[in-house]
Design a protein around this motif. Structure first.
Motif, PDB file in Angstrom:
ATOM      1  N   PRO A 182     -24.718  11.284 -10.593  1.00  0.00           N
ATOM      2  CA  PRO A 182     -25.099  12.462 -11.445  1.00  0.00           C
ATOM      3  C   PRO A 182     -24.290  12.597 -12.587  1.00  0.00           C
ATOM      4  N   TYR A 183     -23.056  11.852 -12.683  1.00  0.00           N
ATOM      5  CA  TYR A 183     -22.397  12.201 -13.795  1.00  0.00           C
ATOM      6  C   TYR A 183     -22.923  11.351 -15.037  1.00  0.00           C
ATOM      7  N   GLN A 184     -22.970  11.875 -16.296  1.00  0.00           N
ATOM      8  CA  GLN A 184     -23.344  11.043 -17.620  1.00  0.00           C
ATOM      9  C   GLN A 184     -22.140  10.219 -18.026  1.00  0.00           C
ATOM     10  N   TYR A 185     -20.615  10.625 -17.739  1.00  0.00           N
ATOM     11  CA  TYR A 185     -19.764   9.847 -18.323  1.00  0.00           C
ATOM     12  C   TYR A 185     -19.060   9.190 -17.059  1.00  0.00           C
ATOM     13  N   SER A 186     -18.128   8.623 -17.288  1.00  0.00           N
ATOM     14  CA  SER A 186     -17.076   8.184 -16.298  1.00  0.00           C
ATOM     15  C   SER A 186     -15.748   8.738 -16.388  1.00  0.00           C
ATOM     16  N   TYR A 187     -14.851   8.924 -15.266  1.00  0.00           N
ATOM     17  CA  TYR A 187     -13.851   9.736 -15.325  1.00  0.00           C
ATOM     18  C   TYR A 187     -12.630   9.106 -14.685  1.00  0.00           C
ATOM     19  N   ASN A 188     -11.343   9.202 -15.434  1.00  0.00           N
ATOM     20  CA  ASN A 188     -10.184   8.936 -14.734  1.00  0.00           C
ATOM     21  C   ASN A 188      -9.266   9.954 -14.532  1.00  0.00           C
ATOM     22  N   PHE A 189      -9.223  10.354 -13.211  1.00  0.00           N
ATOM     23  CA  PHE A 189      -8.607  11.589 -12.922  1.00  0.00           C
ATOM     24  C   PHE A 189      -6.830  11.301 -12.635  1.00  0.00           C
ATOM     25  N   LYS A 190      -6.526  12.293 -12.862  1.00  0.00           N
ATOM     26  CA  LYS A 190      -4.874  12.251 -12.347  1.00  0.00           C
ATOM     27  C   LYS A 190      -4.695  12.708 -10.834  1.00  0.00           C
ATOM     28  N   PRO A 191      -3.865  11.782 -10.233  1.00  0.00           N
ATOM     29  CA  PRO A 191      -3.985  11.964  -8.732  1.00  0.00           C
ATOM     30  C   PRO A 191      -3.676  13.495  -8.223  1.00  0.00           C
ATOM     31  N   ALA A 192      -2.760  14.290  -9.059  1.00  0.00           N
ATOM     32  CA  ALA A 192      -2.715  15.610  -8.730  1.00  0.00           C
ATOM     33  C   ALA A 192      -3.805  16.622  -8.552  1.00  0.00           C
ATOM     34  N   HIS A 193      -4.764  16.144  -9.275  1.00  0.00           N
ATOM     35  CA  HIS A 193      -6.117  17.000  -9.515  1.00  0.00           C
ATOM     36  C   HIS A 193      -7.417  16.812  -8.637  1.00  0.00           C
ATOM     37  N   ILE A 194      -7.233  15.708  -7.864  1.00  0.00           N
ATOM     38  CA  ILE A 194      -8.453  15.216  -7.090  1.00  0.00           C
ATOM     39  C   ILE A 194      -8.098  14.839  -5.940  1.00  0.00           C
ATOM     40  N   ARG A 195      -8.890  15.139  -4.726  1.00  0.00           N
ATOM     41  CA  ARG A 195      -8.462  14.737  -3.349  1.00  0.00           C
ATOM     42  C   ARG A 195      -9.309  13.569  -2.867  1.00  0.00           C
ATOM     43  N   LEU A 196      -8.491  12.552  -2.491  1.00  0.00           N
ATOM     44  CA  LEU A 196      -9.236  11.306  -1.889  1.00  0.00           C
ATOM     45  C   LEU A 196      -9.298  11.318  -0.470  1.00  0.00           C
ATOM     46  N   ASP A 197     -10.371  10.596  -0.057  1.00  0.00           N
ATOM     47  CA  ASP A 197     -10.379  10.454   1.649  1.00  0.00           C
ATOM     48  C   ASP A 197      -9.538   9.428   2.012  1.00  0.00           C
ATOM     49  N   ARG A 198      -9.343   9.086   2.988  1.00  0.00           N
ATOM     50  CA  ARG A 198      -8.206   8.066   3.545  1.00  0.00           C
ATOM     51  C   ARG A 198      -8.540   6.794   3.095  1.00  0.00           C
ATOM     52  N   ASP A 199      -9.552   6.535   2.878  1.00  0.00           N
ATOM     53  CA  ASP A 199     -10.008   5.146   2.652  1.00  0.00           C
ATOM     54  C   ASP A 199      -9.949   4.952   0.904  1.00  0.00           C
ATOM     55  N   ARG A 200      -9.699   6.030   0.462  1.00  0.00           N
ATOM     56  CA  ARG A 200      -9.796   5.832  -1.372  1.00  0.00           C
ATOM     57  C   ARG A 200     -10.648   5.403  -1.772  1.00  0.00           C
ATOM     58  N   LYS A 201     -12.120   5.853  -1.088  1.00  0.00           N
ATOM     59  CA  LYS A 201     -13.341   5.322  -1.562  1.00  0.00           C
ATOM     60  C   LYS A 201     -14.240   6.448  -1.736  1.00  0.00           C
ATOM     61  N   MET A 202     -13.783   7.821  -1.459  1.00  0.00           N
ATOM     62  CA  MET A 202     -14.886   8.977  -1.549  1.00  0.00           C
ATOM     63  C   MET A 202     -14.202  10.055  -2.127  1.00  0.00           C
ATOM     64  N   VAL A 203     -14.578  10.988  -2.910  1.00  0.00           N
ATOM     65  CA  VAL A 203     -14.304  12.357  -3.415  1.00  0.00           C
ATOM     66  C   VAL A 203     -15.310  13.421  -3.154  1.00  0.00           C
ATOM     67  N   ASN A 204     -14.843  14.522  -2.645  1.00  0.00           N
ATOM     68  CA  ASN A 204     -15.673  15.557  -2.337  1.00  0.00           C
ATOM     69  C   ASN A 204     -16.656  15.899  -3.655  1.00  0.00           C
ATOM     70  N   ASP A 205     -17.908  16.246  -3.517  1.00  0.00           N
ATOM     71  CA  ASP A 205     -18.971  16.347  -4.384  1.00  0.00           C
ATOM     72  C   ASP A 205     -18.756  17.743  -5.293  1.00  0.00           C
ATOM     73  N   PHE A 206     -18.243  18.578  -4.635  1.00  0.00           N
ATOM     74  CA  PHE A 206     -17.721  19.880  -5.179  1.00  0.00           C
ATOM     75  C   PHE A 206     -16.511  19.512  -6.261  1.00  0.00           C
ATOM     76  N   ASP A 207     -15.566  18.734  -5.677  1.00  0.00           N
ATOM     77  CA  ASP A 207     -14.344  18.483  -6.600  1.00  0.00           C
ATOM     78  C   ASP A 207     -14.665  17.813  -7.722  1.00  0.00           C
ATOM     79  N   LEU A 208     -15.590  16.747  -7.720  1.00  0.00           N
ATOM     80  CA  LEU A 208     -15.964  16.011  -8.893  1.00  0.00           C
ATOM     81  C   LEU A 208     -16.622  16.877  -9.864  1.00  0.00           C
ATOM     82  N   ARG A 209     -17.471  17.475  -9.379  1.00  0.00           N
ATOM     83  CA  ARG A 209     -18.173  18.575 -10.541  1.00  0.00           C
ATOM     84  C   ARG A 209     -17.121  19.710 -11.061  1.00  0.00           C
ATOM     85  N   TRP A 210     -16.358  20.100 -10.302  1.00  0.00           N
ATOM     86  CA  TRP A 210     -15.535  21.152 -10.473  1.00  0.00           C
ATOM     87  C   TRP A 210     -14.488  20.717 -11.773  1.00  0.00           C
TER      88      TRP A 210
END
Length: 365
Positions: free
Chosen positions: A204-232
């Motif tokens: 759903p993104y138009q662009y790509s993103y490189n987030f800082k670790p402090a602002h995004i929560r990863l799952d244990r496998d580091r392969k998925m991020v919560n949909d709400f967090d990505l949009r927010w």
């Protein structure tokens, strides 16, 4: 020589590949530098020998670090790793895929050589680290910890490069923010990175993103991020952008990048984007236009106004602006209500009754 057996079978994390494993080694190296800027992380790929080298200037491994869950990064929001599994699981996966991994633990005067060994206790292969003590080194160490991975082909290294912004030079930073960077990778969109390391795709993104670790929560496998967090978080990045036209195009196109731009930031920022949305809408469709999001709303547009179907996000911004004046709904006259009533019972009347009503109605007009 001593050995330490880890009770981890070779088929652990079966969905991981060498790309995921190398990501973990990079992650550890970068996290160590984050915790101590003097502990510089570095890397090098020898294409002739197929060897990838990752190192830290002052890191030193201890036997206790082989315990699952043992970590110095727990609770540190600036690092990616939090679970104390990274380099152990990375080693297991690389060995499983036929790579040779060696830890030159120069700071402790040791060489760690992991491999799978059949356990007498469990009757199956388990990950085992063999630790050799070294009194004198054959060459002067360039860093206290050097990890080498042999057997990485040029094609495999290409896949590793794709997953690692620290190794890429084919992208542009579109917007630099306190939460990370909005990036543009030619030909692709929706790539999600954290601290430069690939996590997942989010179409759903138009662009790509490189987030800082402090602002995004990863799952244990580091392969998925919560949909709400990505949009927010993407919305927070764009909320401070000076290029109004670029942001407005994302809003008009109903992109996930700006899904919550009305809700993030201070009131002044919210007002800015509401007013910008209203200005754009009225400049395109005229001052009598009304934003609607459904056929039902379109049918309720008052006489003299023009309904324009837009996304719910765009409509919400327009209606949140002081420039938007809510339409006054049409009020049915008594005669109109009488006509509606007549139409509802007309089928029950005979011809004389119908003619009598029409005569009375014509006199009232």
């Amino acid at each position: 020589m001593s050995k330490i057996e880890l009770t981890i079978a070779p088929n652990y994390v079966p969905n991981w590949t060498y790309v995921d494993a190398v990501r973990e080694l990079f992650q550890n190296a970068l996290d160590q530098e984050t915790q101590n800027p003097d502990n510089v992380a570095s890397w090098y790929y020898d294409s002739q020998n197929g060897t990838l080298t990752i190192s830290n200037a002052t890191s030193k491994l201890t036997a206790s670090s082989l315990l699952l869950g043992q970590t110095t990064k727990s609770g540190n929001s600036d690092t990616i790793g939090q679970f104390g599994e990274g380099y152990k699981i990375a080693t297991l996966v690389l060995l499983r895929e036929g790579k040779n991994v060696v830890f030159y633990n120069y700071g402790a005067r040791e060489i760690w050589r992991p491999r799978f060994v059949k356990s007498r206790r469990f009757g199956t292969d388990i990950l085992t680290f063999f630790i050799e003590k070294q009194a004198i080194w054959d060459r002067v160490p360039l860093a206290d910890l050097v990890i080498t991975v042999d057997g990485i082909s040029a094609e495999e290294y290409g896949h590793i490069v794709e997953s690692n912004l620290h190794l890429r030079d084919d992208y542009e930073v579109v917007e630099h923010t306190e939460y990370g960077d909005v990036i543009d990778i030619p030909g692709v969109n929706g790539k999600v990175f954290v601290n430069g390391l690939y996590v997942c795709d989010y179409q759903p993104y138009q662009y790509s993103y490189n987030f800082k670790p402090a602002h995004i929560r990863l799952d244990r496998d580091r392969k998925m991020v919560n949909d709400f967090d990505l949009r927010w978080m993407a919305s927070k990045m764009w909320s401070g952008c000076e290029d109004t036209d670029k942001v407005m195009q994302l809003i008009v196109d109903d992109k996930a990048d700006v899904a919550f731009i009305k809700d993030v930031g201070a009131f002044s920022g919210q007002k800015r984007w509401c007013d910008a949305a209203a200005d754009k809408f009225f400049s395109v469709y005229g001052p009598e236009a009304i934003p609607v999001t459904s056929q039902e709303e379109l049918e309720s547009v008052p006489t003299g106004r023009k309904g324009v179907v837009v996304s719910s996000g765009y409509s919400s911004l327009i209606r949140g602006s002081s420039r938007y004046v809510a339409p006054v709904p049409d009020v049915a006259s008594p005669l109109d209500e009488l006509q509606d009533w007549f139409d509802s019972i007309k089928s029950k009347l005979d011809d004389d009754e119908i003619q009598q009503f029409e005569a009375i109605y014509e006199e009232l007009q």
